[in-house]
Design an enzyme around this catalytic site. Sequence first.
Site, PDB file in Angstrom:
ATOM      1  N   GLU A 142      13.422  39.968  55.153  1.00  0.00           N
ATOM      2  CA  GLU A 142      14.115  38.829  54.580  1.00  0.00           C
ATOM      3  C   GLU A 142      15.311  39.191  53.683  1.00  0.00           C
ATOM      4  OE1 GLU A 142      11.398  36.114  52.783  1.00  0.00           O
ATOM      5  OE2 GLU A 142      10.368  35.773  54.667  1.00  0.00           O
ATOM      6  N   GLU A 163       5.679  36.698  60.105  1.00  0.00           N
ATOM      7  CA  GLU A 163       4.917  35.959  59.095  1.00  0.00           C
ATOM      8  C   GLU A 163       4.838  34.488  59.465  1.00  0.00           C
ATOM      9  OE1 GLU A 163       6.340  36.358  55.078  1.00  0.00           O
ATOM     10  OE2 GLU A 163       6.661  38.493  55.321  1.00  0.00           O
TER      11      GLU A 163
HETATM   12  C1  GCO Z   1       8.326  35.932  52.222  1.00  0.00           C
HETATM   13  C2  GCO Z   1       7.714  37.194  51.974  1.00  0.00           C
HETATM   14  C3  GCO Z   1       6.243  37.148  51.654  1.00  0.00           C
HETATM   15  C4  GCO Z   1       5.775  35.881  50.971  1.00  0.00           C
HETATM   16  C5  GCO Z   1       5.360  34.853  51.986  1.00  0.00           C
HETATM   17  C6  GCO Z   1       4.927  33.553  51.328  1.00  0.00           C
HETATM   18  O1  GCO Z   1       8.442  35.573  53.394  1.00  0.00           O
HETATM   19  O2  GCO Z   1       8.745  35.307  51.253  1.00  0.00           O
HETATM   20  O3  GCO Z   1       7.875  38.022  53.111  1.00  0.00           O
HETATM   21  O4  GCO Z   1       6.168  38.247  50.803  1.00  0.00           O
HETATM   22  O5  GCO Z   1       4.681  36.162  50.155  1.00  0.00           O
HETATM   23  O6  GCO Z   1       6.410  34.538  52.819  1.00  0.00           O
HETATM   24  O7  GCO Z   1       5.991  33.040  50.576  1.00  0.00           O
END
Ligand code: GCO
Length: 448
Positions: free
Chosen positions: A166, A355
């Site tokens: 990200e 994710e």
């Molecule tokens: C993100 C990060 C994760 C977060 C998850 C929930 O995508 O922000 O990769 O570390 O914890 O997404 O917000």
Amino acid sequence: MSKINFPKDFIWGSATAAYQIEGAYNEDGKGESIWDRFSHTPGNIENGHNGDIACDHYHRYEEDIKIMKEIGLKSYRFSISWPRIFPEGTGQLNQKGLDFYKRLTNMLLENGIMPAITLYHWDLPQKLQDKGGWKNRDTTDYFTEYCEAIFKSLGDIVPMWITHNEPRVVALLGHFLGIHAPGIKDLRTSLEVSHNILLSHGKTVKLFREMNIDAQIGIALNLSHHYPVSEKPEDIAAAELSFSIAGRWYLDPLFKGCYPEDALEYYKKKGIELSFPQDDLKLISQPIDFLAFNNYSSDIIQYDPSDESGFSFAESILDKFEKTDMGWIIYPEGLYDLLMLLDRDYGKPNLIISENGAAFKDEISSSGRIEDTKRIQYLKSYLTQAHRAIQDGVNLKGYYLWSLMDNFEWSFGYNKRFGIVHVNFETQERKIKDSGYWYKEVIKNNGF
Ligand code: GCO
């Protein structure tokens, strides 16, 4: 409801990140990270929480791998803490830090779980931040030095590599909004950081290829589908611009070797004239083996002349949607539409959902179970849309559920629970939630 069958070699995984689960923040030679510094600074994290102990995964990784095995994970995505490897960010390597990740990786392989490593999930060594951090172009070379050490140690046993997690969140929240480490609030800096992170990705992919590593490499972006609040031309234009700024600002350099013109124009109007060396864009856009992305929700955008950007989130319509504990709307069709957009606009890339998941308040019922039915419903609805996209020709290769266990949710501390495994942060006791048993069945049946 007809059974949903995923492709036979579909990767079923779950994901975490070093700072969010490891703890041992100053153990075995680890250096300070910007998240150690940021979370130790009063006022930055809810309830004054920090990652000093987190899920104590650094000491409990064997127990956690047993839980992964019980759930039947095919793969586990985790990140490496750069300051555990190079406490000063560069120079002297910390063998104890590297040995931890070698033990973790070997135990995963021994248990038939494919390791997928994220090289950077936000925990920059503080010593490098003291030299300017990602705003300093030299950090791109410190990053490749760090990655080279990891590739030398683990490159022959780890099949999947993600350079960055990200970049947009690092740039926007860490360098413009200031609500993430290192807590800077400057738009030009955030754009320089964004570019340097992409450049470090490009340099690392080039190194990876030169080292002839027999594995796959990609990057993980946070992406959501941006919908216009109405069919009015101004709302449609607003949604297109907002997705250019949030999504194509990363996708276009990676896949087309250029930044999107409408976003460049947008920044120019704000007095920020951006031009980047063409050689940088050539490095950034060299081929990757997959595009990973994190998706949780969708965005609904309206034309808004009162906002300096000319657009804003259509908050009024959000009441129509169910939300997770993060306040993010639940709209599974948004994942389908995003997958179709990536497939259509970026050359049918191999895609990985690195994710997806949901935060909900979990209670331990009188039966002793954690009956997180809302999370199961969320996961089922998003996976249904992922499957729909596969049926429509999208090269979706895998899915990593966020997250394996409840953990440190950045500025929210431990107040948001995303895990399919519950963590009691007082006792460090782990307990598989109903969603974890549900996911076990999904993996076993390759569908539901
Ligand atoms: C993100 C990060 C994760 C977060 C998850 C929930 O995508 O922000 O990769 O570390 O914890 O997404 O917000």
